[in-house]
Motif scaffolding. Structure first.
Motif, PDB file in Angstrom:
ATOM      1  N   SER A   1       0.871  -1.181   0.000  1.00  0.00           N
ATOM      2  CA  SER A   1       0.000   0.000   0.000  1.00  0.00           C
ATOM      3  C   SER A   1       0.910   1.234   0.000  1.00  0.00           C
ATOM      4  N   VAL A   2       0.306   2.412  -0.185  1.00  0.00           N
ATOM      5  CA  VAL A   2       1.084   3.650  -0.155  1.00  0.00           C
ATOM      6  C   VAL A   2       1.799   3.791   1.188  1.00  0.00           C
ATOM      7  N   GLU A   3       1.085   3.492   2.271  1.00  0.00           N
ATOM      8  CA  GLU A   3       1.662   3.636   3.610  1.00  0.00           C
ATOM      9  C   GLU A   3       2.820   2.668   3.797  1.00  0.00           C
ATOM     10  N   GLU A   4       2.629   1.412   3.327  1.00  0.00           N
ATOM     11  CA  GLU A   4       3.704   0.420   3.475  1.00  0.00           C
ATOM     12  C   GLU A   4       4.935   0.809   2.658  1.00  0.00           C
ATOM     13  N   ALA A   5       4.705   1.362   1.455  1.00  0.00           N
ATOM     14  CA  ALA A   5       5.830   1.777   0.604  1.00  0.00           C
ATOM     15  C   ALA A   5       6.629   2.874   1.309  1.00  0.00           C
ATOM     16  N   ARG A   6       5.919   3.845   1.872  1.00  0.00           N
ATOM     17  CA  ARG A   6       6.583   4.950   2.559  1.00  0.00           C
ATOM     18  C   ARG A   6       7.415   4.428   3.730  1.00  0.00           C
ATOM     19  N   GLU A   7       6.796   3.548   4.539  1.00  0.00           N
ATOM     20  CA  GLU A   7       7.466   3.015   5.730  1.00  0.00           C
ATOM     21  C   GLU A   7       8.723   2.228   5.342  1.00  0.00           C
ATOM     22  N   LEU A   8       8.561   1.401   4.316  1.00  0.00           N
ATOM     23  CA  LEU A   8       9.656   0.542   3.865  1.00  0.00           C
ATOM     24  C   LEU A   8      10.881   1.357   3.451  1.00  0.00           C
ATOM     25  N   PHE A   9      10.649   2.411   2.661  1.00  0.00           N
ATOM     26  CA  PHE A   9      11.788   3.184   2.164  1.00  0.00           C
ATOM     27  C   PHE A   9      12.333   4.114   3.246  1.00  0.00           C
ATOM     28  N   GLU A  10      11.456   4.623   4.115  1.00  0.00           N
ATOM     29  CA  GLU A  10      11.957   5.532   5.148  1.00  0.00           C
ATOM     30  C   GLU A  10      12.810   4.770   6.163  1.00  0.00           C
ATOM     31  N   LYS A  11      12.544   3.458   6.309  1.00  0.00           N
ATOM     32  CA  LYS A  11      13.357   2.620   7.215  1.00  0.00           C
ATOM     33  C   LYS A  11      14.764   2.429   6.682  1.00  0.00           C
ATOM     34  N   THR A  12      14.929   2.588   5.350  1.00  0.00           N
ATOM     35  CA  THR A  12      16.232   2.282   4.756  1.00  0.00           C
ATOM     36  C   THR A  12      16.971   3.542   4.303  1.00  0.00           C
ATOM     37  N   GLY A  13      16.665   4.665   4.950  1.00  0.00           N
ATOM     38  CA  GLY A  13      17.447   5.880   4.686  1.00  0.00           C
ATOM     39  C   GLY A  13      16.986   6.709   3.504  1.00  0.00           C
ATOM     40  N   ILE A  14      15.724   6.564   3.120  1.00  0.00           N
ATOM     41  CA  ILE A  14      15.184   7.374   2.023  1.00  0.00           C
ATOM     42  C   ILE A  14      14.097   8.296   2.583  1.00  0.00           C
ATOM     43  N   GLN A  15      14.251   9.571   2.296  1.00  0.00           N
ATOM     44  CA  GLN A  15      13.184  10.524   2.639  1.00  0.00           C
ATOM     45  C   GLN A  15      12.205  10.528   1.461  1.00  0.00           C
ATOM     46  N   VAL A  16      11.003  10.031   1.695  1.00  0.00           N
ATOM     47  CA  VAL A  16      10.057   9.936   0.568  1.00  0.00           C
ATOM     48  C   VAL A  16       9.558  11.336   0.199  1.00  0.00           C
ATOM     49  N   ILE A  17       9.671  11.667  -1.083  1.00  0.00           N
ATOM     50  CA  ILE A  17       9.225  12.986  -1.558  1.00  0.00           C
ATOM     51  C   ILE A  17       7.761  12.894  -1.992  1.00  0.00           C
TER      52      ILE A  17
END
Ligand code: SAM
Length: 273
Positions: free
Chosen positions: A198-214
Protein backbone atom coordinates in the motif's frame (compact mmCIF):
# COMPACT_ATOMS: atom_id res chain seq x y z
CA UNK A 1 -2.53 -14.63 -12.85
CA UNK A 2 -1.09 -13.76 -9.47
CA UNK A 3 -0.65 -15.71 -6.30
CA UNK A 4 0.72 -14.84 -2.90
CA UNK A 5 3.85 -16.47 -1.57
CA UNK A 6 3.80 -18.23 1.76
CA UNK A 7 6.96 -20.23 2.50
CA UNK A 8 10.44 -18.75 2.47
CA UNK A 9 11.85 -21.65 0.41
CA UNK A 10 9.32 -20.97 -2.34
CA UNK A 11 10.15 -17.28 -2.23
CA UNK A 12 13.84 -17.96 -2.87
CA UNK A 13 13.18 -20.52 -5.63
CA UNK A 14 10.82 -18.19 -7.48
CA UNK A 15 12.86 -15.02 -7.10
CA UNK A 16 16.22 -16.25 -8.30
CA UNK A 17 15.12 -17.88 -11.50
CA UNK A 18 17.02 -15.29 -13.46
CA UNK A 19 17.32 -17.43 -16.58
CA UNK A 20 13.55 -17.73 -16.86
CA UNK A 21 13.17 -13.96 -16.46
CA UNK A 22 15.88 -13.23 -19.03
CA UNK A 23 14.27 -15.59 -21.55
CA UNK A 24 10.83 -14.03 -21.04
CA UNK A 25 12.14 -10.51 -21.67
CA UNK A 26 14.35 -11.60 -24.58
CA UNK A 27 11.23 -13.02 -26.23
CA UNK A 28 9.35 -9.81 -25.56
CA UNK A 29 12.05 -7.43 -26.83
CA UNK A 30 10.74 -6.81 -30.36
CA UNK A 31 7.19 -6.19 -29.14
CA UNK A 32 7.88 -4.05 -26.05
CA UNK A 33 8.02 -0.61 -27.69
CA UNK A 34 5.03 -1.34 -29.96
CA UNK A 35 2.66 -1.29 -27.00
CA UNK A 36 3.63 2.34 -26.34
CA UNK A 37 2.20 3.23 -29.79
CA UNK A 38 -1.31 2.39 -28.58
CA UNK A 39 -3.52 4.93 -26.82
CA UNK A 40 -3.07 3.15 -23.48
CA UNK A 41 0.70 2.89 -23.88
CA UNK A 42 1.03 6.53 -24.98
CA UNK A 43 -1.03 7.69 -21.97
CA UNK A 44 1.13 5.68 -19.56
CA UNK A 45 4.37 6.90 -21.15
CA UNK A 46 3.13 10.51 -20.98
CA UNK A 47 2.22 10.07 -17.29
CA UNK A 48 5.61 8.54 -16.48
CA UNK A 49 7.38 11.48 -18.14
CA UNK A 50 5.22 14.24 -16.65
CA UNK A 51 5.93 12.88 -13.17
CA UNK A 52 9.61 12.19 -13.81
CA UNK A 53 10.24 15.73 -15.15
CA UNK A 54 9.21 17.14 -11.76
CA UNK A 55 12.10 15.32 -10.06
CA UNK A 56 14.99 15.22 -12.56
CA UNK A 57 18.25 16.89 -11.48
CA UNK A 58 18.59 20.50 -12.67
CA UNK A 59 22.23 19.84 -13.51
CA UNK A 60 22.53 18.11 -16.91
CA UNK A 61 25.96 16.74 -15.87
CA UNK A 62 24.17 14.52 -13.34
CA UNK A 63 24.85 10.78 -13.60
CA UNK A 64 21.69 8.71 -13.93
CA UNK A 65 21.25 4.95 -13.58
CA UNK A 66 18.29 3.44 -15.47
CA UNK A 67 18.21 0.03 -13.76
CA UNK A 68 16.17 -2.69 -15.49
CA UNK A 69 15.78 -0.04 -18.18
CA UNK A 70 14.90 -2.48 -20.98
CA UNK A 71 14.65 -0.97 -24.46
CA UNK A 72 15.73 2.48 -23.25
CA UNK A 73 12.24 4.04 -23.14
CA UNK A 74 13.57 6.35 -20.42
CA UNK A 75 17.29 6.27 -21.25
CA UNK A 76 16.88 7.60 -24.80
CA UNK A 77 15.05 10.84 -23.92
CA UNK A 78 17.37 11.36 -20.92
CA UNK A 79 20.43 10.99 -23.18
CA UNK A 80 18.87 13.45 -25.65
CA UNK A 81 18.39 15.91 -22.75
CA UNK A 82 22.16 15.72 -22.15
CA UNK A 83 22.36 13.52 -19.05
CA UNK A 84 24.98 10.76 -18.80
CA UNK A 85 22.96 7.58 -18.42
CA UNK A 86 23.94 4.07 -17.43
CA UNK A 87 21.38 1.59 -18.69
CA UNK A 88 21.49 -1.90 -17.26
CA UNK A 89 19.22 -4.86 -17.77
CA UNK A 90 19.28 -8.65 -17.55
CA UNK A 91 17.98 -9.13 -21.11
CA UNK A 92 20.54 -8.76 -23.93
CA UNK A 93 17.75 -8.51 -26.52
CA UNK A 94 16.00 -5.63 -24.72
CA UNK A 95 19.40 -3.90 -24.54
CA UNK A 96 20.02 -4.49 -28.26
CA UNK A 97 16.80 -2.64 -29.05
CA UNK A 98 17.98 0.23 -26.83
CA UNK A 99 21.43 0.29 -28.46
CA UNK A 100 19.91 0.52 -31.96
CA UNK A 101 17.61 3.40 -30.91
CA UNK A 102 20.41 5.37 -29.25
CA UNK A 103 22.63 4.87 -32.30
CA UNK A 104 19.86 5.94 -34.69
CA UNK A 105 19.25 9.12 -32.65
CA UNK A 106 22.99 9.93 -32.46
CA UNK A 107 23.28 9.74 -28.65
CA UNK A 108 24.91 6.35 -28.11
CA UNK A 109 27.94 8.15 -26.63
CA UNK A 110 25.72 9.57 -23.81
CA UNK A 111 24.84 6.10 -22.52
CA UNK A 112 26.72 3.17 -21.05
CA UNK A 113 24.87 -0.08 -21.65
CA UNK A 114 25.49 -3.05 -19.37
CA UNK A 115 23.98 -6.50 -19.11
CA UNK A 116 23.64 -7.17 -15.39
CA UNK A 117 21.34 -8.26 -12.61
CA UNK A 118 20.15 -5.16 -10.75
CA UNK A 119 20.24 -7.13 -7.50
CA UNK A 120 24.05 -7.39 -7.88
CA UNK A 121 25.16 -4.03 -9.23
CA UNK A 122 28.86 -3.65 -10.07
CA UNK A 123 29.05 0.04 -9.14
CA UNK A 124 30.76 1.60 -6.11
CA UNK A 125 28.64 3.01 -3.29
CA UNK A 126 27.14 6.44 -4.06
CA UNK A 127 27.93 6.38 -7.81
CA UNK A 128 24.79 8.11 -9.14
CA UNK A 129 22.86 11.37 -8.64
CA UNK A 130 19.58 9.76 -9.72
CA UNK A 131 18.65 6.07 -9.77
CA UNK A 132 15.53 4.81 -11.55
CA UNK A 133 14.20 1.29 -11.44
CA UNK A 134 10.83 1.03 -13.14
CA UNK A 135 9.28 -2.39 -13.16
CA UNK A 136 12.47 -4.19 -12.18
CA UNK A 137 12.69 -6.76 -9.37
CA UNK A 138 11.49 -5.48 -6.00
CA UNK A 139 14.34 -7.13 -4.11
CA UNK A 140 16.79 -4.74 -5.83
CA UNK A 141 16.00 -1.77 -3.58
CA UNK A 142 18.95 -2.29 -1.18
CA UNK A 143 21.40 -2.22 -4.10
CA UNK A 144 19.66 0.75 -5.72
CA UNK A 145 19.91 2.76 -2.51
CA UNK A 146 23.58 1.75 -2.04
CA UNK A 147 24.60 3.21 -5.43
CA UNK A 148 22.62 6.47 -4.96
CA UNK A 149 24.66 9.43 -3.69
CA UNK A 150 23.62 10.96 -0.36
CA UNK A 151 21.37 13.85 -1.35
CA UNK A 152 20.67 12.08 -4.67
CA UNK A 153 17.25 10.82 -5.73
CA UNK A 154 15.73 7.43 -6.35
CA UNK A 155 12.57 6.43 -8.20
CA UNK A 156 11.09 2.94 -8.06
CA UNK A 157 7.94 1.29 -9.36
CA UNK A 158 6.11 -0.91 -6.87
CA UNK A 159 3.02 -3.07 -7.29
CA UNK A 160 0.02 -1.56 -5.53
CA UNK A 161 -1.59 -4.24 -3.38
CA UNK A 162 -5.25 -3.17 -3.62
CA UNK A 163 -4.96 -2.11 -7.26
CA UNK A 164 -3.47 -5.47 -8.29
CA UNK A 165 -6.16 -7.39 -6.42
CA UNK A 166 -8.89 -5.28 -8.07
CA UNK A 167 -7.52 -5.57 -11.60
CA UNK A 168 -6.98 -9.35 -11.40
CA UNK A 169 -10.31 -10.09 -9.69
CA UNK A 170 -12.29 -10.79 -12.88
CA UNK A 171 -9.75 -13.45 -13.94
CA UNK A 172 -9.13 -15.05 -10.59
CA UNK A 173 -11.25 -14.00 -7.62
CA UNK A 174 -9.61 -16.61 -5.33
CA UNK A 175 -6.09 -15.28 -5.77
CA UNK A 176 -7.22 -11.63 -5.48
CA UNK A 177 -8.98 -12.40 -2.21
CA UNK A 178 -5.97 -14.42 -1.00
CA UNK A 179 -3.78 -11.37 -1.62
CA UNK A 180 -6.01 -9.05 0.38
CA UNK A 181 -6.53 -11.60 3.18
CA UNK A 182 -2.85 -12.42 3.43
CA UNK A 183 -0.29 -10.50 5.46
CA UNK A 184 2.26 -11.26 2.75
CA UNK A 185 3.54 -8.40 0.64
CA UNK A 186 4.70 -10.63 -2.20
CA UNK A 187 2.89 -11.85 -5.28
CA UNK A 188 4.10 -13.98 -8.19
CA UNK A 189 3.09 -12.39 -11.44
CA UNK A 190 4.07 -13.95 -14.80
CA UNK A 191 6.53 -16.13 -12.87
CA UNK A 192 8.35 -13.14 -11.32
CA UNK A 193 8.21 -12.35 -7.64
CA UNK A 194 7.12 -8.80 -6.88
CA UNK A 195 6.43 -6.90 -3.76
CA UNK A 196 2.88 -5.54 -3.52
CA UNK A 197 2.39 -2.74 -1.01
CA UNK A 198 0.00 0.00 0.00
CA UNK A 199 1.08 3.65 -0.15
CA UNK A 200 1.66 3.64 3.61
CA UNK A 201 3.70 0.42 3.47
CA UNK A 202 5.83 1.78 0.60
CA UNK A 203 6.58 4.95 2.56
CA UNK A 204 7.47 3.02 5.73
CA UNK A 205 9.66 0.54 3.86
CA UNK A 206 11.79 3.18 2.16
CA UNK A 207 11.96 5.53 5.15
CA UNK A 208 13.36 2.62 7.21
CA UNK A 209 16.23 2.28 4.76
CA UNK A 210 17.45 5.88 4.69
CA UNK A 211 15.18 7.37 2.02
CA UNK A 212 13.18 10.52 2.64
CA UNK A 213 10.06 9.94 0.57
CA UNK A 214 9.23 12.99 -1.56
CA UNK A 215 6.06 11.72 -3.25
CA UNK A 216 4.28 8.49 -4.14
CA UNK A 217 2.05 8.62 -7.23
CA UNK A 218 -0.57 6.13 -8.42
CA UNK A 219 0.20 5.00 -11.98
CA UNK A 220 -0.87 2.29 -14.49
CA UNK A 221 -4.24 0.73 -15.04
CA UNK A 222 -6.24 3.85 -14.15
CA UNK A 223 -7.72 4.02 -17.68
CA UNK A 224 -10.03 1.15 -16.76
CA UNK A 225 -11.48 3.29 -13.96
CA UNK A 226 -12.52 5.86 -16.59
CA UNK A 227 -14.40 3.08 -18.44
CA UNK A 228 -12.53 3.79 -21.66
CA UNK A 229 -13.47 0.97 -24.07
CA UNK A 230 -10.76 -1.60 -24.84
CA UNK A 231 -11.02 -0.73 -28.54
CA UNK A 232 -10.06 2.90 -27.80
CA UNK A 233 -7.30 1.85 -25.38
CA UNK A 234 -5.74 -0.40 -28.06
CA UNK A 235 -6.18 2.05 -30.93
CA UNK A 236 -3.11 3.49 -32.67
CA UNK A 237 -4.70 6.81 -33.57
CA UNK A 238 -6.70 9.16 -31.37
CA UNK A 239 -8.13 12.60 -30.86
CA UNK A 240 -5.50 14.87 -29.25
CA UNK A 241 -8.07 16.80 -27.20
CA UNK A 242 -9.32 13.55 -25.67
CA UNK A 243 -5.72 12.43 -24.99
CA UNK A 244 -5.08 15.70 -23.10
CA UNK A 245 -8.31 15.30 -21.10
CA UNK A 246 -7.45 11.73 -20.15
CA UNK A 247 -3.86 12.50 -19.14
CA UNK A 248 -4.90 15.54 -17.07
CA UNK A 249 -7.52 13.41 -15.31
CA UNK A 250 -5.02 10.65 -14.55
CA UNK A 251 -2.29 13.05 -13.43
CA UNK A 252 -4.74 14.61 -10.98
CA UNK A 253 -5.82 11.16 -9.72
CA UNK A 254 -2.19 10.04 -9.40
CA UNK A 255 -1.74 12.59 -6.60
CA UNK A 256 -5.18 12.26 -5.02
CA UNK A 257 -4.84 10.41 -1.68
CA UNK A 258 -8.38 9.00 -1.83
CA UNK A 259 -7.69 7.41 -5.26
CA UNK A 260 -4.15 6.13 -4.75
CA UNK A 261 -5.10 2.59 -3.71
CA UNK A 262 -6.70 1.89 -7.09
CA UNK A 263 -3.81 1.89 -9.56
CA UNK A 264 -1.79 -1.21 -10.52
CA UNK A 265 1.51 0.45 -9.62
CA UNK A 266 2.90 3.14 -7.40
CA UNK A 267 5.92 5.19 -8.37
CA UNK A 268 7.92 6.41 -5.42
CA UNK A 269 10.34 9.35 -5.51
CA UNK A 270 12.71 9.80 -2.62
CA UNK A 271 15.96 11.41 -1.56
CA UNK A 272 18.80 9.46 0.02
CA UNK A 273 19.66 11.02 3.38
C1 SAM B 1 8.57 -3.93 -17.86
S1 SAM B 1 10.23 -3.86 -18.41
C2 SAM B 1 10.57 -2.20 -17.96
C3 SAM B 1 11.64 -1.56 -18.77
C4 SAM B 1 11.88 -0.07 -18.44
N1 SAM B 1 12.19 0.13 -17.05
C5 SAM B 1 10.67 0.77 -18.81
O1 SAM B 1 9.98 1.24 -17.89
O2 SAM B 1 10.43 0.95 -20.01
C6 SAM B 1 11.07 -4.77 -17.13
C7 SAM B 1 12.55 -4.93 -17.40
O3 SAM B 1 13.17 -5.44 -16.20
C8 SAM B 1 14.23 -6.28 -16.59
N2 SAM B 1 14.63 -7.11 -15.45
C9 SAM B 1 13.86 -8.01 -14.77
N3 SAM B 1 14.59 -8.55 -13.76
C10 SAM B 1 15.84 -8.00 -13.83
C11 SAM B 1 17.03 -8.14 -13.06
N4 SAM B 1 17.09 -8.97 -12.01
N5 SAM B 1 18.11 -7.41 -13.39
C12 SAM B 1 18.07 -6.57 -14.45
N6 SAM B 1 16.97 -6.38 -15.22
C13 SAM B 1 15.88 -7.09 -14.91
C14 SAM B 1 13.65 -7.04 -17.78
O4 SAM B 1 14.66 -7.65 -18.57
C15 SAM B 1 12.88 -5.93 -18.50
O5 SAM B 1 13.68 -5.31 -19.48
Amino acid sequence: MLRTIRGRKMLEDESRDIEKIRKRWDEHADRFDKWYQTFKGAVENHMDWELLKRHLPQNRDAKILDAAGGTGRITLPLAKMGYSVTLCDISPKMLNVARRKLLREGVLDKAEILECDVCKLRFADESFDFVLCWDGPSEASKELIRVTKKGGKISVYLMNKCGVAISEFHENPDSSLALLRSKSNYVVHHGEKSMAVSVEEARELFEKTGIQVIEIYAVCGMLDLLSIPKKVQESRSWDEKFFKQVTEMLLRLSEEPSAKGLSRHLVLYGERI
